[in-house]
Design a protein around this motif. Structure first.
Motif, PDB file in Angstrom:
ATOM      1  N   ILE A   3       0.853  -1.195   0.000  1.00  0.00           N
ATOM      2  CA  ILE A   3       0.000   0.000   0.000  1.00  0.00           C
ATOM      3  C   ILE A   3       0.879   1.232   0.000  1.00  0.00           C
ATOM      4  O   ILE A   3       1.749   1.386   0.861  1.00  0.00           O
ATOM      5  N   CYS A   4       0.631   2.122  -0.949  1.00  0.00           N
ATOM      6  CA  CYS A   4       1.284   3.428  -0.967  1.00  0.00           C
ATOM      7  C   CYS A   4       0.326   4.453  -0.376  1.00  0.00           C
ATOM      8  O   CYS A   4      -0.837   4.523  -0.770  1.00  0.00           O
ATOM      9  N   PHE A   5       0.818   5.231   0.576  1.00  0.00           N
ATOM     10  CA  PHE A   5       0.069   6.322   1.172  1.00  0.00           C
ATOM     11  C   PHE A   5       0.655   7.620   0.630  1.00  0.00           C
ATOM     12  O   PHE A   5       1.800   7.953   0.924  1.00  0.00           O
ATOM     13  N   VAL A   6      -0.120   8.327  -0.177  1.00  0.00           N
ATOM     14  CA  VAL A   6       0.369   9.504  -0.887  1.00  0.00           C
ATOM     15  C   VAL A   6      -0.312  10.753  -0.332  1.00  0.00           C
ATOM     16  O   VAL A   6      -1.539  10.790  -0.223  1.00  0.00           O
ATOM     17  N   GLY A   7       0.492  11.761   0.011  1.00  0.00           N
ATOM     18  CA  GLY A   7      -0.116  12.984   0.504  1.00  0.00           C
ATOM     19  C   GLY A   7       0.879  13.978   1.030  1.00  0.00           C
ATOM     20  O   GLY A   7       2.006  14.082   0.529  1.00  0.00           O
ATOM     21  N   ASP A   8       0.468  14.670   2.070  1.00  0.00           N
ATOM     22  CA  ASP A   8       1.206  15.803   2.612  1.00  0.00           C
ATOM     23  C   ASP A   8       1.840  15.458   3.956  1.00  0.00           C
ATOM     24  O   ASP A   8       2.085  14.293   4.250  1.00  0.00           O
ATOM     25  N   SER A   9       2.094  16.475   4.783  1.00  0.00           N
ATOM     26  CA  SER A   9       2.765  16.261   6.067  1.00  0.00           C
ATOM     27  C   SER A   9       1.914  15.471   7.044  1.00  0.00           C
ATOM     28  O   SER A   9       2.465  14.811   7.945  1.00  0.00           O
ATOM     29  N   MET A  10       0.609  15.494   6.901  1.00  0.00           N
ATOM     30  CA  MET A  10      -0.235  14.678   7.779  1.00  0.00           C
ATOM     31  C   MET A  10      -0.057  13.199   7.456  1.00  0.00           C
ATOM     32  O   MET A  10      -0.085  12.356   8.342  1.00  0.00           O
ATOM     33  N   VAL A  11       0.135  12.871   6.204  1.00  0.00           N
ATOM     34  CA  VAL A  11       0.453  11.497   5.818  1.00  0.00           C
ATOM     35  C   VAL A  11       1.847  11.143   6.335  1.00  0.00           C
ATOM     36  O   VAL A  11       2.075  10.053   6.864  1.00  0.00           O
ATOM     37  N   ASN A  12       2.767  12.076   6.206  1.00  0.00           N
ATOM     38  CA  ASN A  12       4.133  11.874   6.674  1.00  0.00           C
ATOM     39  C   ASN A  12       4.203  11.645   8.179  1.00  0.00           C
ATOM     40  O   ASN A  12       5.090  10.947   8.667  1.00  0.00           O
ATOM     41  N   GLY A  13       3.271  12.234   8.931  1.00  0.00           N
ATOM     42  CA  GLY A  13       3.288  12.109  10.389  1.00  0.00           C
ATOM     43  C   GLY A  13       4.137  13.164  11.064  1.00  0.00           C
ATOM     44  O   GLY A  13       4.589  12.982  12.197  1.00  0.00           O
ATOM     45  N   THR A  14       4.335  14.272  10.397  1.00  0.00           N
ATOM     46  CA  THR A  14       5.130  15.367  10.956  1.00  0.00           C
ATOM     47  C   THR A  14       4.611  15.741  12.344  1.00  0.00           C
ATOM     48  O   THR A  14       3.408  15.904  12.534  1.00  0.00           O
ATOM     49  N   GLY A  15       5.523  15.856  13.293  1.00  0.00           N
ATOM     50  CA  GLY A  15       5.160  16.236  14.653  1.00  0.00           C
ATOM     51  C   GLY A  15       5.040  15.077  15.615  1.00  0.00           C
ATOM     52  O   GLY A  15       4.982  15.281  16.827  1.00  0.00           O
ATOM     53  N   ASP A  16       4.996  13.861  15.110  1.00  0.00           N
ATOM     54  CA  ASP A  16       4.860  12.687  15.975  1.00  0.00           C
ATOM     55  C   ASP A  16       6.235  12.270  16.489  1.00  0.00           C
ATOM     56  O   ASP A  16       7.083  11.847  15.703  1.00  0.00           O
ATOM     57  N   PRO A  17       6.473  12.342  17.795  1.00  0.00           N
ATOM     58  CA  PRO A  17       7.781  11.953  18.319  1.00  0.00           C
ATOM     59  C   PRO A  17       8.080  10.471  18.137  1.00  0.00           C
ATOM     60  O   PRO A  17       9.244  10.066  18.164  1.00  0.00           O
ATOM     61  N   GLY A  39       4.025  -1.280   3.594  1.00  0.00           N
ATOM     62  CA  GLY A  39       3.491   0.055   3.416  1.00  0.00           C
ATOM     63  C   GLY A  39       4.580   1.041   3.027  1.00  0.00           C
ATOM     64  O   GLY A  39       5.726   0.921   3.475  1.00  0.00           O
ATOM     65  N   TYR A  40       4.221   1.986   2.190  1.00  0.00           N
ATOM     66  CA  TYR A  40       5.139   3.038   1.760  1.00  0.00           C
ATOM     67  C   TYR A  40       4.520   4.390   2.091  1.00  0.00           C
ATOM     68  O   TYR A  40       3.438   4.712   1.605  1.00  0.00           O
ATOM     69  N   ASN A  41       5.209   5.164   2.911  1.00  0.00           N
ATOM     70  CA  ASN A  41       4.734   6.492   3.267  1.00  0.00           C
ATOM     71  C   ASN A  41       5.332   7.492   2.277  1.00  0.00           C
ATOM     72  O   ASN A  41       6.534   7.728   2.272  1.00  0.00           O
ATOM     73  N   LEU A  42       4.462   8.049   1.449  1.00  0.00           N
ATOM     74  CA  LEU A  42       4.875   9.006   0.430  1.00  0.00           C
ATOM     75  C   LEU A  42       4.296  10.390   0.726  1.00  0.00           C
ATOM     76  O   LEU A  42       3.854  11.113  -0.171  1.00  0.00           O
ATOM     77  N   GLY A  43       4.313  10.740   2.017  1.00  0.00           N
ATOM     78  CA  GLY A  43       3.857  12.050   2.446  1.00  0.00           C
ATOM     79  C   GLY A  43       4.991  13.055   2.377  1.00  0.00           C
ATOM     80  O   GLY A  43       6.100  12.777   2.841  1.00  0.00           O
ATOM     81  N   VAL A  44       4.734  14.219   1.793  1.00  0.00           N
ATOM     82  CA  VAL A  44       5.737  15.272   1.660  1.00  0.00           C
ATOM     83  C   VAL A  44       5.190  16.545   2.291  1.00  0.00           C
ATOM     84  O   VAL A  44       4.108  17.022   1.915  1.00  0.00           O
ATOM     85  N   ARG A  45       5.953  17.077   3.211  1.00  0.00           N
ATOM     86  CA  ARG A  45       5.534  18.265   3.944  1.00  0.00           C
ATOM     87  C   ARG A  45       5.304  19.441   2.986  1.00  0.00           C
ATOM     88  O   ARG A  45       6.083  19.681   2.075  1.00  0.00           O
ATOM     89  N   ARG A  46       4.202  20.144   3.229  1.00  0.00           N
ATOM     90  CA  ARG A  46       3.770  21.346   2.506  1.00  0.00           C
ATOM     91  C   ARG A  46       3.244  21.077   1.090  1.00  0.00           C
ATOM     92  O   ARG A  46       2.922  22.010   0.361  1.00  0.00           O
ATOM     93  N   ASP A  47       3.150  19.832   0.682  1.00  0.00           N
ATOM     94  CA  ASP A  47       2.646  19.556  -0.668  1.00  0.00           C
ATOM     95  C   ASP A  47       1.171  19.926  -0.792  1.00  0.00           C
ATOM     96  O   ASP A  47       0.346  19.568   0.055  1.00  0.00           O
ATOM     97  N   ARG A  48       0.876  20.615  -1.881  1.00  0.00           N
ATOM     98  CA  ARG A  48      -0.504  20.917  -2.263  1.00  0.00           C
ATOM     99  C   ARG A  48      -0.957  19.864  -3.276  1.00  0.00           C
ATOM    100  O   ARG A  48      -0.172  19.054  -3.759  1.00  0.00           O
ATOM    101  N   SER A  49      -2.208  19.935  -3.653  1.00  0.00           N
ATOM    102  CA  SER A  49      -2.775  18.963  -4.587  1.00  0.00           C
ATOM    103  C   SER A  49      -2.061  18.982  -5.939  1.00  0.00           C
ATOM    104  O   SER A  49      -1.870  17.922  -6.550  1.00  0.00           O
TER     105      SER A  49
END
Length: 193
Positions: A3-17, A39-49
């Motif tokens: 499963i690829c999870f594609v999205g932004d910083s919320m997908v990336n998990g930014t802020g989670d220690p 699983g592949y986390n493809l979240g990139v911080r600040r990415d827009r649609s």
């Protein structure tokens, strides 16, 4: 299953220690049922649609070879709301991405998360509702997390204590619970490819 999870910083998990975010927690829970799950986390911080639209295909194709059962989860929109991108523009990018991905893999979309500041939260809610309608029209399973997170004090407490946008472990844990408990996720993850 991959499963690829594609999205932004919320997908990336930014802020989670713990560096899990909601994606890591969802994968950890599902791996108990499917030991072979990758699983592949493809979240990139600040990415827009528009940025996600430009990059998703190459990133997903590199991770989902034809001989493997592949799936794709998309989740984005908060950065569009923060930067006041018009909903019609975001929906145009989302429709293009979802239609193209759906032609090759089972696809699911997780909706927009709430931000603390108004009027950004209102824009997030409007976009979440619009993405739900788009997904219904495209026959793409959709999991709205907005209302569940608005009702979560952990979500907002951690955002306020952190960088003002991202929660920590409890907030992402709540988001993972909402996803895992949703009928849309349960049907999608258990369906044959």
């Amino acid at each position: 299953m991959r499963i690829c999870f594609v999205g932004d910083s919320m997908v990336n998990g930014t802020g989670d220690p713990a560096y899990l975010g909601w994606v890591g927690r969802v994968l950890r829970a599902e791996r108990k049922r499917r030991a072979e799950l990758t699983g592949y986390n493809l979240g990139v911080r600040r990415d827009r649609s528009d940025q996600i639209r430009a990059r998703w295909r190459a990133e997903v194709e590199a991770r989902l070879p034809a001989e493997c059962e592949g799936r794709v989860v998309f989740s984005f929109g908060a950065n569009d709301a923060v930067q006041d991108v018009s909903p019609s523009t975001t929906l145009g990018h989302a429709e293009a991405v979802l239609a193209e991905a759906k032609a090759r893999w089972p696809v699911l979309m997780v909706g927009v998360v709430p931000m603390d500041a108004e009027p950004v939260r209102g824009r997030c809610q409007t976009l979440d509702r619009a993405l739900a309608s788009l997904c219904a029209r495209l026959d793409v399973p959709f999991v709205s997390v907005f209302d569940g997170l608005v009702a979560s004090s952990d979500w907002f407490d951690e955002i306020r204590a952190g960088d003002g946008a991202h929660p920590a472990s409890l907030g992402y844990g709540r988001m993972a619970e909402i996803v895992l408990e949703s009928p849309a996720w349960q049907r999608w993850i258990r369906s044959a490819a």
